[in-house]
Each structure stands twice: as structure tokens, then as C-alpha cells.
Scaffold this active site. Structure first.
Site, PDB file in Angstrom:
ATOM      1  CD  GLU A 113       5.537  -0.967   6.249  1.00  0.00           C
ATOM      2  OE1 GLU A 113       5.626  -0.407   7.344  1.00  0.00           O
ATOM      3  OE2 GLU A 113       5.537  -2.190   6.718  1.00  0.00           O
ATOM      4  CB  SER A 169       4.449  -3.296  19.076  1.00  0.00           C
ATOM      5  OG  SER A 169       5.908  -3.936  18.361  1.00  0.00           O
ATOM      6  CB  SER A 170       6.198  -0.603  14.687  1.00  0.00           C
ATOM      7  OG  SER A 170       6.328  -1.845  14.040  1.00  0.00           O
ATOM      8  NE  ARG A 190      -2.875  -6.599  -6.005  1.00  0.00           N
ATOM      9  CZ  ARG A 190      -2.913  -5.665  -5.076  1.00  0.00           C
ATOM     10  NH1 ARG A 190      -2.675  -4.347  -5.469  1.00  0.00           N
ATOM     11  NH2 ARG A 190      -2.351  -5.885  -3.750  1.00  0.00           N
ATOM     12  CB  SER A 219      26.304  -3.959   2.521  1.00  0.00           C
ATOM     13  OG  SER A 219      25.158  -3.606   1.613  1.00  0.00           O
ATOM     14  CG  ASP A 279      20.790  -6.112  26.219  1.00  0.00           C
ATOM     15  OD1 ASP A 279      19.726  -5.437  25.316  1.00  0.00           O
ATOM     16  OD2 ASP A 279      20.341  -6.627  27.290  1.00  0.00           O
ATOM     17  CG  HIS A 297       4.389   5.264  -7.304  1.00  0.00           C
ATOM     18  ND1 HIS A 297       5.861   5.159  -6.794  1.00  0.00           N
ATOM     19  CD2 HIS A 297       3.987   3.938  -6.659  1.00  0.00           C
ATOM     20  CE1 HIS A 297       6.039   4.799  -5.623  1.00  0.00           C
ATOM     21  NE2 HIS A 297       4.818   3.559  -5.652  1.00  0.00           N
ATOM     22  CG  HIS A 298       1.440   2.765  -3.904  1.00  0.00           C
ATOM     23  ND1 HIS A 298       2.016   1.385  -4.323  1.00  0.00           N
ATOM     24  CD2 HIS A 298       2.211   3.764  -3.419  1.00  0.00           C
ATOM     25  CE1 HIS A 298       2.340   1.046  -4.000  1.00  0.00           C
ATOM     26  NE2 HIS A 298       3.617   2.917  -3.552  1.00  0.00           N
ATOM     27  CG  HIS A 348      -1.305 -13.367   1.628  1.00  0.00           C
ATOM     28  ND1 HIS A 348      -0.491 -14.265   2.053  1.00  0.00           N
ATOM     29  CD2 HIS A 348      -0.652 -13.745   0.961  1.00  0.00           C
ATOM     30  CE1 HIS A 348       1.517 -14.281   1.405  1.00  0.00           C
ATOM     31  NE2 HIS A 348       1.549 -13.687   0.505  1.00  0.00           N
ATOM     32  CE  LYS A 380      21.203   0.795  -0.713  1.00  0.00           C
ATOM     33  NZ  LYS A 380      22.356   0.190   0.909  1.00  0.00           N
ATOM     34  CD1 TRP A 410      -2.291  -5.103   0.907  1.00  0.00           C
ATOM     35  CD2 TRP A 410      -0.996  -4.342   2.643  1.00  0.00           C
ATOM     36  NE1 TRP A 410      -0.832  -3.873   0.113  1.00  0.00           N
ATOM     37  CE2 TRP A 410      -0.173  -3.898   1.301  1.00  0.00           C
ATOM     38  CE3 TRP A 410      -0.584  -3.263   3.884  1.00  0.00           C
ATOM     39  CZ2 TRP A 410       0.395  -2.908   1.442  1.00  0.00           C
ATOM     40  CZ3 TRP A 410       0.622  -2.476   3.681  1.00  0.00           C
ATOM     41  CH2 TRP A 410       0.980  -2.414   2.954  1.00  0.00           C
ATOM     42  CB  THR A 415      17.212   1.278  -7.061  1.00  0.00           C
ATOM     43  OG1 THR A 415      16.551   1.580  -6.108  1.00  0.00           O
ATOM     44  CG2 THR A 415      17.393  -0.817  -6.719  1.00  0.00           C
ATOM     45  CE1 TYR A 435      12.458   1.872  -2.222  1.00  0.00           C
ATOM     46  CE2 TYR A 435      10.343   3.223  -1.650  1.00  0.00           C
ATOM     47  CZ  TYR A 435      11.095   2.446  -2.707  1.00  0.00           C
ATOM     48  OH  TYR A 435      11.290   3.070  -3.663  1.00  0.00           O
ATOM     49  CG  HIS A 478       6.195   4.615  -2.131  1.00  0.00           C
ATOM     50  ND1 HIS A 478       5.955   2.825  -2.652  1.00  0.00           N
ATOM     51  CD2 HIS A 478       7.905   4.235  -2.046  1.00  0.00           C
ATOM     52  CE1 HIS A 478       6.850   2.763  -3.443  1.00  0.00           C
ATOM     53  NE2 HIS A 478       8.072   3.425  -3.121  1.00  0.00           N
TER      54      HIS A 478
END
Lengths: 538, 393
Positions: free
Chosen positions: A258, A172-173, A453, A271, A109, A305-306, A80, A334, A145, A331, A260, A256
Site C-alpha cells: 500500500e 472501488s480501487s 506516537r 519522471s 477513453d 519490518h513494521h 486523519h 531512481k 489507522w 530507490t 508503494y 506495505h
């Protein structure tokens, strides 16, 4: 998307070289077609990932194992996560970028049209490998994951398939990112300086740099995992002197930024939607750009922090705690800017605006739980519990996904040439909003009460909130099926009102300077722009 | 500030349960002291000063966040209410204000600093593992906890703590039935970790296979147990009683089934417990040279099987899915008994079957004998501890 099916409307400017039938898609080089492909691909993955999530919620509806054994349950939670992150959210934003970046900056293009095709079609075998790994011996990846070593070293062949899939998705990314950067930096219409560029293009420019910086890091760490598994190295295998904590450092150095990568383009979409429906220019454009950049830069120095429970020295914990809390500042800027944009506006609440306001409201809750989790001592009490699950679903579902819905309702009239059904859009919004909160709000309580979890079964005291979350989860899933069949599909089949060139009277930007649906080719000659670079003159 | 205490969750839970009308109404379950309460809404009651600080810190953060949240969204919803086109509001044209932007960058910055100060104090306290009265090594294993008392009163005691086999089986059968009250469902273990009250306990965590995490909220501890590495954490219980936690780091199939139970005793009771353990240890020590009779070793093997093997291979010995069957397996029926011993000592299939080296020679001999003479496996072979000892390198 009916630029897709309803090709009769713009047949007059389709030149004869545009392929038709299946060739149009397999050999696609048009940014609009590739954008459509990305979006459909992402939606399919959203459905697959969603079904896996519902399997998880089904098993957790009551204490005890009723449907799946714990091994299969772990495969569901793992897949998932992987499918939603790499198969749904990231490709969906690339789809938005393909459609909107050239239109917003007045380019004909994407810069590298064939590489664009390749970066999309690479995703198909990768997704097949990922999803197909369920049928491999031992089943799909069950290590979470985050594929922490050394648990990842115990996995079956599906881990290798997963590593290969991630490599391909990463390639690809990276190609997609290079394409977006080159397009934005070189192909803006004359007069569109960087500081006049639409926010969505800005956020994607920054995101693309993040992707280029961190995808190779992911590639490195999974390659080390692969060689540990098969070639006798011991990067992370403690039995050979390896360091499992090093895996976490490298993984989160990717992981991390990732997160963002998955939220900055969402900020860009919001926006656009908020000013359009407030009929007022975006407040603090420059500070939005700076805030986005600071979030991107800070994202590189907060990864540990993870890992507050992995054990690190006091100074390490303090550094990562302070740095993480700092992210609250840009943040907050924003959020304030969006609210200031709404202030003294002349607001209407069509579906895009509903999703945008819903985004601001619910995403902020995820932001605050993020701040609470950033506090190392509190994190110790909540690490790897349902509180964290609630937190990241508040920012990824109510954040990224809601922004994509806002973007879909906002731009799909331009894509398909048809208006969505406003009543159905509103039903989709309220249904999703309520179901989302019923699913994830109780998880805060579960986490505070200490439910870890990735648990297939739990003490009976947690039963009510789990049951509630499961009911909410199924309702949320159903809302997205409704979205596809009652909103997306009719638009693709050309049902509903024809969309005018400017369906939103407050919307600004070059995408509204072309007819609806957007012709197959747009801005073949660079347009002349007005001073604010929002309209074509002459 | 310390007066902020946990609201008894039960009052709310009645309301909530009534509102949702769900699972617990069918299951008569009660709060578990030292463990989760029914529909608990906040951190559990603290049993150590650190946990109490964390509770305060969480309230402190929650209140600040809620105040900001309400203030910010009051502004937004006011704007949504007043500045609508449908009420005829015309849009203003302002779109920037350097002053305002500087203010709303600085204010969050100052708030964040204010938040960081008490958090810093807690971090420093939590990391201070010096001057411990008792040091215990905690070893995470798939899927149980090993406790070894290294220093302080009780040094030398060591045992393994596993989930209650009945609870694990209950889970497989679909959980507690309606009306069945199992307040410590999935939290009950065979041997709890026993510690004295008011003493500083230092835990040294490590693991045998993959990463686990030792997580007990009542004491504010959540520390990963990492193979090949040692980490530490500490707590000092202010209360006598039972406290429960679970493994918080995904560690494979049985991740949900390796609970932690800490029994905090008064100092006197603890001393008595240590003395009793010492006696038991003396009585229990197995002589690897002992020659066992079939019936005795089968009885021992059945216990070893129930503690270590049944989770994967099942009571039927048939396994399931990726787990291989023992009943009728060639390696078990093989006349060469060293083959099965080697599997137990070294594991198989990349650790899908873990190595069981940590079991004693007697235990391995017993469980091998048991599997060779149970279900349809009637080989009549008897394996002695000495056979196992000979296979160890």
C-alpha cells in the site's frame, strides 16, 4: 478542470450525446470528467484530514490536555490517517490516472467507462460513512489507522462503519485498477510499445497490479475483524484462542505494498516533470521501469519490518531487515536517474520543476530515515515514536503530495486551458516546503528522545519541539487553503492567461499533441505515431 | 568507535529554545536523568551495553547517510547552478549509460551490505535471552503495568504499577502551569519496577486486554506485550539509578498515561528491598473471610477507586462522554448488591467497562461499598469480601 466549467471553448466538438448540468457528473463516463471528480473528491478529503491533523497539533501544542479528551484525540489521529490514505492520496492518483493515462497512450477513453463512473461514485458513500462515524455512539474509530486487534474489537459501531467503508473503497480501487490495466494493455495507440510508454503510465500499470494483489487481503483481514466482533469467531481474539499477531501479518501484507501504491505514481509524475524542465530526455528509461518493478516485487516480502517489536525469531528479523534494506537500491537508482536527467540539461524552474526538485530533495530524507528504521536494532529504539511519524510524512507529504502538486502545475494548463499564476505557484511551493520542514523535522528529535506516537499528552521536556511542530502544521495547512483559493479556483473559473497547446517547451508526450484545454473527446481514431511514440505524424 | 557519545543536549537546547522562544521558556523544566532531557536531540545516554551498541549503530548509519546525502545533492545543486537555461546552458542529448547505471546499482548494494553487518550482530545479541539472573513477567493492562518476579532473587514478589494519580489529574487540568517544574511529568508511578544492577534481567511480556509495548530507551528495549502470547526481552543495567519509559503501542484512551519506571539498585540494596517486600506481603495479605466495619472498608474503597476507577469515571463519579456515571446509577443504587459486583467482575458494554477480576475480593468489596456510599449514593449498603468471593465462578 475547466473542461468542467468552461465548456464553451470546445462546444464545437462536444457531440449532442454529452449530458449537461448535474447529469454530466452523476452519469459521467468521460475519463476527463471522472478524473476531475476524483481530484476534487481527493482535495476535499485532504482538507478534512488536514483539519483533523490540526486538531491533533492543537492538542499537542503544549503539555497537558487543553482541548480534547484522550479518547477524542485517538479518534483524530486514527481518522486523519484513514482519510488521508484512503480518501486523499489514493483517489488523487486515480484522478491523475483517469485524466492522463488515456491522453498519454493515445486512447479515446478508459476501457470500461461505466465501471469508471461506478468506481468513483462508490467512494462518496464510503467517505460519508468514514467521516460520519464521528457522530456515532462512542465516536469514530480510535484504534489507529492500522486498527490492530484486539483494540479494534473494543471499538464502538464506528468500527463496523469503517470496515464497511474500507470494503467499498477497496472494491472501488480494484475496479479502478482493472480499468487502468485493461486500458494500458489494450488501448495504446499503434506503435506505442510497452517500452516506449510514458513513465506515468508505467508506474500506474505496476501500481494497479499491486492494488489488485493486496486490496483483497485488506478485505479479508477486516472481514475477519468484523466476524470476531459480531459472529463469535476468534481469528484475532486471544480470549478465544485467536492470534493478534496474525492480524498484523495480514494487515501489513496489505499495508506495505500500500505505501508503494501511494508513491509509485508519484515517481511517474516526477519522471515527466524533470525531463520537461531540463529539456533533456529521461535518463535510463529502461532502468526506471526495472527499478519500479523491483520495488513493487520487493514490497511483498518486507511487511514484517513494521513488526520488529512484536517479537519474532532472529532469522525472521534478519530476513525482513535485509529485504527492507534492499529496497534502498532501486530507490537510489531512481534518484540517480533523475539527477542524471538534470545533469547537462538546460533547466528552468517553473513551479512544477520546483516541486519536483523539492520532492527529490525532501523525499530522499524520508528515504534515508527509512533505511535507518529498516535496521531492526535501531527500529527497536524508535518503533512507534515520532521518528516514524516524521519518516512517513517525509515520504507521503513531501513524496506523494509534492509529486501531485508538481503534476497539477504541469498538467493543469492542459486540463483547464488556463495557466496558473507563476508567482502564486512559487509562493505555494516555498511556503509549503518551509512549513513542512518546520512541522516534521523536529519530530525526528522527538522520536530519538523517545516520545511515543499517538500520545495525547507528553513529558514537559518535549514541549518546545511540539510547539514548533504545531506552528509549522498550521502554516502548512494554511498554504493548502491558499493553493485552492488563489491557484486552483481561478484556473477553474477561467481566469488567467490562456494556455497554449504546449505550455512547456521541453515537454514530450501525446498529451501535448491535443489543444488546451483538452477537448471533451480526444484520439477518437487511433493516432499515427513517430518512432519514439511521442508525437503524432501525418 | 565507542568514543562517539551523546553531546549534552543542554547547550543546543538553550540555543533552540531561544530561537523558538516557546513553551519551555515559560515552564521551568530540567533534564530528567534516566528519562528525557529538555529538547533532547539524540538517543538518551545508554545504561546497558546493548543500548550503547545501538547508539553507535545509529551514529554509524546517520554519518553514512549524511555523507551520501551531501554528496548526491552537491551534484544536484551544482547541476542546478551550472546547467540552467538562464545561464545559457544548452542541453546535452545523452540519456543512458549502461556502465554508469551498473555502477550506481552496485555501489548502493555494497553500502547496504556494509550497513547490515553490524546490525546483524546487534540483532543476535538482543535476542539472546538465555542465562538470566532474574526473570520478571511484565503484564500490560489498560492502563497500568503488572510486574511478577518469576525466578531469581525476589521470586514471588508481584505488584501493579500505575501512573501517579496527581499527574494524571494535572494533565486533565491542562498540564503543569507556567513556572511549575514537574521534571517527571507523566513518568511518575506509584510502584516502580525494582531490579539489581549488573544482573541479566529477562522480561517476559504479555497483556490482559489489548497489545501494549514495554519501551525503555536507556536499555534498548521495546517489546510488545500481547494478550494470549508471551514474548521476551532482556537487559543488564550498568548503572544504578532511575530509568523511565512509556507504553509505545496504542492501547486505548489512557495510552499516554501508563509510564514505566525502573529503579536499578545496587545488589545489597536490592536484597534489602526484597526482604522488605516479603514482610509487607505477609502483612498485607487480606483474609477474604474478614468482616469489615463500614469506615475501614470505605477508606480502603477510596484508595481502590483512586487507583483504578478515577481515570474514566472521574473524581465526581459522573464519568463523561461514553463513560457512564456511577453517581446516581441504577445498578449502584440497586438493593441487590450482586448486580454491581457482577459488573466489576465481568465488565460491561463490550469491555468499555473492563472486567476487574484481577482485583482482590477485598478490593472489589471495598470499592463497591465506596461507590454505594459516596456522592449522592447514600445506600448504606456494606459489601463484604465474602460476598464477592461467592460471585466468582
Amino acid at each position: 478542470m475547466s473542461a468542467v466549467l468552461g465548456h464553451h471553448e470546445h462546444a464545437h466538438d462536444d457531440h449532442s450525446h454529452a449530458p449537461t448540468g448535474w447529469r454530466r457528473w452523476v452519469f459521467a463516463t468521460n475519463h476527463k470528467d471522472i478524473g476531475t471528480l476524483y481530484l476534487l473528491f481527493a482535495f476535499s478529503n485532504l482538507m478534512i484530514g488536514g483539519v483533523l491533523a490540526l486538531c491533533v497539533r492543537l492538542e499537542l501544542f503544549q503539555p497537558g490536555l487543553q482541548f480534547f479528551n484522550p479518547e477524542l484525540f485517538n479518534q483524530f489521529t486514527t481518522m486523519h490517517g484513514l482519510i488521508m490514505v484512503f480518501g486523499a492520496i489514493m483517489p488523487a492518483f486515480v484522478g491523475f490516472a483517469n485524466w492522463m493515462v488515456p491522453l498519454q497512450i493515445g486512447a479515446a477513453d478508459m476501457a470500461f467507462a461505466r465501471m469508471n463512473n461506478f468506481s468513483f461514485w462508490l467512494m462518496i458513500p464510503a467517505a460519508v460513512l468514514l467521516v460520519g462515524s464521528f457522530w456515532m455512539p462512542g465516536g469514530a474509530i480510535a484504534a489507529g489507522w492500522t486498527i490492530y486487534a484486539p483494540l479494534s474489537l473494543q471499538q464502538g459501531p464506528s468500527m463496523d462503519a469503517g470496515i464497511f467503508a474500507l470494503h467499498v473503497l477497496g472494491a472501488s480501487s480494484i475496479m479502478g485498477s482493472i480499468n487502468i490495466i485493461v486500458t494500458i494493455l489494450n488501448m495504446r495507440a499503434p506503435g506505442m510499445t510497452l517500452m516506449k510508454m510514458p513513465m506515468f503510465a508505467w508506474t500506474w500499470l505496476i501500481t494497479a497490479y499491486l492494488l489488485i494483489a493486496v486490496m483483497p487481503v485488506l478485505a479479508g483481514v477486516i472481514t475477519m475483524t468484523l466476524t470476531d466482533r459480531h459472529f463469535g469467531t476468534s481469528f484475532f481474539n486471544p480470549a478465544g484462542g485467536g492470534d493478534p499477531v496474525m492480524f498484523q501479518h495480514i494487515f501489513w501484507f496489505f499495508g506495505h505494498p500500500e505505501v508503494y501504491i501511494m508513491i509509485l505514481p508519484a515517481f511517474g509524475i516526477i519522471s515527466h516533470v524533470v525531463p520537461a524542465f531540463a529539456r533533456k530526455r529521461l535518463f535510463g528509461y529502461a532502468s526506471m521501469v526495472y527499478a519500479t518493478s523491483s520495488i513493487a516485487i520487493l514490497s511483498f516480502i518486507v511487511w514484517a519490518h513494521h513488526m520488529f517489536t512484536s517479537g519474532m525469531p532472529v532469522t525472521g528479523q534478519l530476513f525482513f531487515m535485509y529485504a527492507t534494506m534492499l529496497i534502498a537500491v532501486p530507490t537510489a537508482v531512481k534518484i540517480f536517474n533523475w539527477i542524471a536527467t538534470m545533469w547537462e540539461g538546460s533547466m528552468t524552474f517553473e513551479t512544477p520543476m520546483l516541486f519536483a526538485v523539492g520532492f527529490i530533495f525532501v523525499f530522499t530524507m524520508g528515504g534515508f530515515t527509512g533505511l535507518i528504521l529498516a535496521m531492526a536494532p535501531i527500529d527497536i529504539q524508535l518503533h512507534d515514536t515520532y521518528y516514524v511519524v516524521a519518516h512517513f510524512h517525509y515520504v507521503l507529504v513531501a513524496g506523494s503530495l509534492y509529486a501531485m502538486f508538481a503534476g497539477f502545475y504541469y498538467w493543469s494548463p492542459k486540463w483547464t486551458g488556463f495557466m496558473y499564476d507563476e508567482t502564486r505557484g512559487k509562493i505555494h511551493f516555498w511556503w509549503s516546503l518551509i512549513a513542512f520542514n518546520v512541522t516534521f523535522f523536529p519530530m525526528h528529535f522527538l522520536g530519538l528522545a523517545g516520545m511515543p506516537r499517538r500520545y495525547a499528552d507528553y513529558p514537559m521536556q518535549f514541549a518546545d519541539f511540539n510547539a514548533l511542530a504545531s506552528v509549522g502544521g498550521f502554516a502548512f495547512g494554511l498554504a493548502q487553503v491558499y493553493f485552492f483559493f488563489f491557484i486552483v479556483l481561478p484556473m477553474m473559473m477561467g481566469k488567467g492567461e490562456k494556455a497554449p497547446q504546449r505550455p512547456w517547451d521541453g515537454a514530450e508526450g501525446l498529451e501535448w499533441e491535443v489543444p488546451s484545454p483538452a477537448p471533451f473527446h480526444t484520439f477518437e481514431t487511433p493516432p499515427k505515431l513517430n518512432a519514439s511514440a511521442t508525437r503524432i505524424v501525418g | 568507535m565507542k568514543s562517539i557519545r551523546n553531546t549534552p543536549a543542554s547547550r543546543w537546547s538553550v540555543l533552540l529554545a531561544a530561537a523558538c522562544g516557546m513553551a519551555t521558556s515559560a515552564h521551568a523544566v530540567n533534564d530528567l536523568p534516566g528519562g528525557p532531557a529538555v529538547n533532547q536531540l539524540n538517543l538518551p545516554p545508554a545504561a546497558s551495553l546493548i543500548a550503547q551498541d545501538l547508539q553507535w549503530l545509529h551514529w554509524f548509519m546517520l554519518i553514512i547517510c549524511l555523507v551520501i546525502f551531501v554528496a548526491v545533492f552537491a551534484v544536484m545543486f551544482y547541476s542546478i547552478w551550472k546547467h540552467r537555461k538562464s545561464v545559457g546552458h544548452k542541453s546535452a542529448s545523452f540519456h543512458e549509460s549502461t556502465t554508469v547505471e551498473i555502477i550506481w546499482t552496485l555501489v548502493p548494494f555494497l553500502i547496504v551490505i556494509a550497513m547490515a553487518i553490524p546490525a546483524t550482530k546487534s540483532v543476535v545479541e538482543m535476542k539472546d535471552t538465555t542465562a538470566a539472573d532474574l526473570t520478571i513477567k511484565v503484564t500490560g493492562m489498560q492502563w497500568k503495568w503488572g510486574y511478577d518476579y518469576l525466578a531469581g532473587e525476589g521470586a514471588g514478589i508481584g505488584f501493579v504499577s500505575t501512573i501517579d494519580a496527581g499527574h494524571r489529574e494535572l494533565s486533565n487540568q491542562g498540564g503543569p502551569k507556567a513556572g511549575q517544574s514537574v521534571d517527571d511529568y507523566l513518568l511518575k508511578v506509584d510502584y516502580p519496577l525494582v531490579v539489581p544492577v549488573h544482573k541479566k534481567i529477562r522480561l517476559i511480556t504479555t497483556a490482559n486486554d489489548v497489545i501494549h509495548a514495554f519501551y525503555i530507551q536507556s536499555f534498548g528495549i521495546n517489546q510488545a506485550a500481547i494478550p494470549g502470547f508471551v514474548r521476551d526481552a532482556w537487559f543488564k543495567s550498568e548503572k544504578v539509578g532511575d530509568f523511565y519509559g512509556q507504553c509505545s503501542q496504542l492501547c486505548g484512551k489512557e495510552h499516554s498515561f501508563m509510564p514505566i519506571h525502573i529503579k536499578v539498585l545496587s545488589e545489597d540494596d536490592y536484597t534489602k528491598w526484597v526482604a522488605a517486600e516479603a514482610k509487607k506481603a505477609a502483612a498485607k495479605a487480606d483474609d477474604p473471610a474478614k468482616v469489615w466495619a463500614m469506615d475501614d472498608i470505605l477508606a480502603r474503597g477510596e484508595k481502590v477507586y483512586a487507583q483504578n476507577c478515577v481515570a474514566c469515571h472521574q473524581t465526581s463519579g459522573k464519568g463523561g462522554g461514553a463513560i457512564k456515571a456511577i453517581d446516581g446509577a441504577a445498578v449502584v443504587l440497586d438493593a441487590d448488591k450482586t448486580k454491581e459486583i457482577m459488573v466489576l467482575l465481568n465488565g460491561q458494554n463490550n469491555g468499555a467497562m473492563p472486567a476487574w477480576k484481577t482485583l482482590s475480593d477485598t478490593d472489589i468489596a471495598a470499592v463497591v461499598t465506596y461507590t454505594k456510599n459516596h456522592w449522592s449514593n447514600q445506600t448504606g449498603q456494606l459489601v463484604q469480601p465474602a460476598d464477592v468471593l461467592a460471585m466468582r465462578k
